[in-house]
Design a protein around this motif. Sequence first.
Motif, short mmCIF file in Angstrom:
data_model
loop_
_atom_site.label_atom_id
_atom_site.label_comp_id
_atom_site.label_asym_id
_atom_site.label_seq_id
_atom_site.Cartn_x
_atom_site.Cartn_y
_atom_site.Cartn_z
N ALA A 1 -34.81 19.06 40.58
CA ALA A 1 -35.90 20.03 40.50
C ALA A 1 -36.17 20.43 39.05
N PHE A 2 -35.13 20.74 38.30
CA PHE A 2 -35.32 21.15 36.91
C PHE A 2 -35.77 19.99 36.04
N ALA A 3 -35.26 18.79 36.29
CA ALA A 3 -35.70 17.62 35.51
C ALA A 3 -37.18 17.35 35.75
N HIS A 4 -37.62 17.45 36.98
CA HIS A 4 -39.04 17.25 37.31
C HIS A 4 -39.90 18.30 36.62
N CYS A 5 -39.45 19.54 36.62
CA CYS A 5 -40.17 20.63 35.97
C CYS A 5 -40.29 20.38 34.46
N TYR A 6 -39.21 19.96 33.84
CA TYR A 6 -39.25 19.67 32.40
C TYR A 6 -40.26 18.57 32.09
N ARG A 7 -40.26 17.50 32.89
CA ARG A 7 -41.21 16.39 32.64
C ARG A 7 -42.65 16.86 32.79
N LEU A 8 -42.94 17.66 33.80
CA LEU A 8 -44.30 18.14 33.99
C LEU A 8 -44.75 19.06 32.86
N ASN A 9 -43.82 19.77 32.25
CA ASN A 9 -44.14 20.65 31.13
C ASN A 9 -44.24 19.89 29.81
N GLY A 10 -44.10 18.57 29.85
CA GLY A 10 -44.23 17.76 28.65
C GLY A 10 -42.99 17.71 27.80
N ARG A 11 -41.86 18.04 28.36
CA ARG A 11 -40.60 18.01 27.62
C ARG A 11 -39.74 16.88 28.14
N ARG A 12 -38.76 16.50 27.34
CA ARG A 12 -37.86 15.42 27.74
C ARG A 12 -36.68 15.99 28.53
N VAL A 13 -36.18 15.20 29.46
CA VAL A 13 -35.06 15.62 30.28
C VAL A 13 -33.80 15.77 29.43
N GLU A 14 -33.72 15.02 28.33
CA GLU A 14 -32.58 15.13 27.43
C GLU A 14 -32.47 16.54 26.85
#
Length: 68
Positions: free
Chosen positions: A48-61
């Motif tokens: 859930a948090f990884a998906h949210c980060y990607r949608l916000n234009g940030r990297r999962v790293e």
Amino acid sequence: MSASVIPMIPRRGFTVRRVGERWELVNSRYYGRTIVLQSWARDEHTEAFAHCYRLNGRRVEELTAAFR
């Protein structure tokens, strides 16, 4: 003739909230607080948090580095 590109998905404002036994992805800035875009089971919080980060234009790293 000029053209403009309108994104179908906003690039920021996505948040994950926990409601009962599930996580919900919302973007209250664009869609309102009652519109749930996706939900995950309680034990799938990493996805859930990884998906949210990607949608916000940030990297999962960046997410994984924040919790080290």
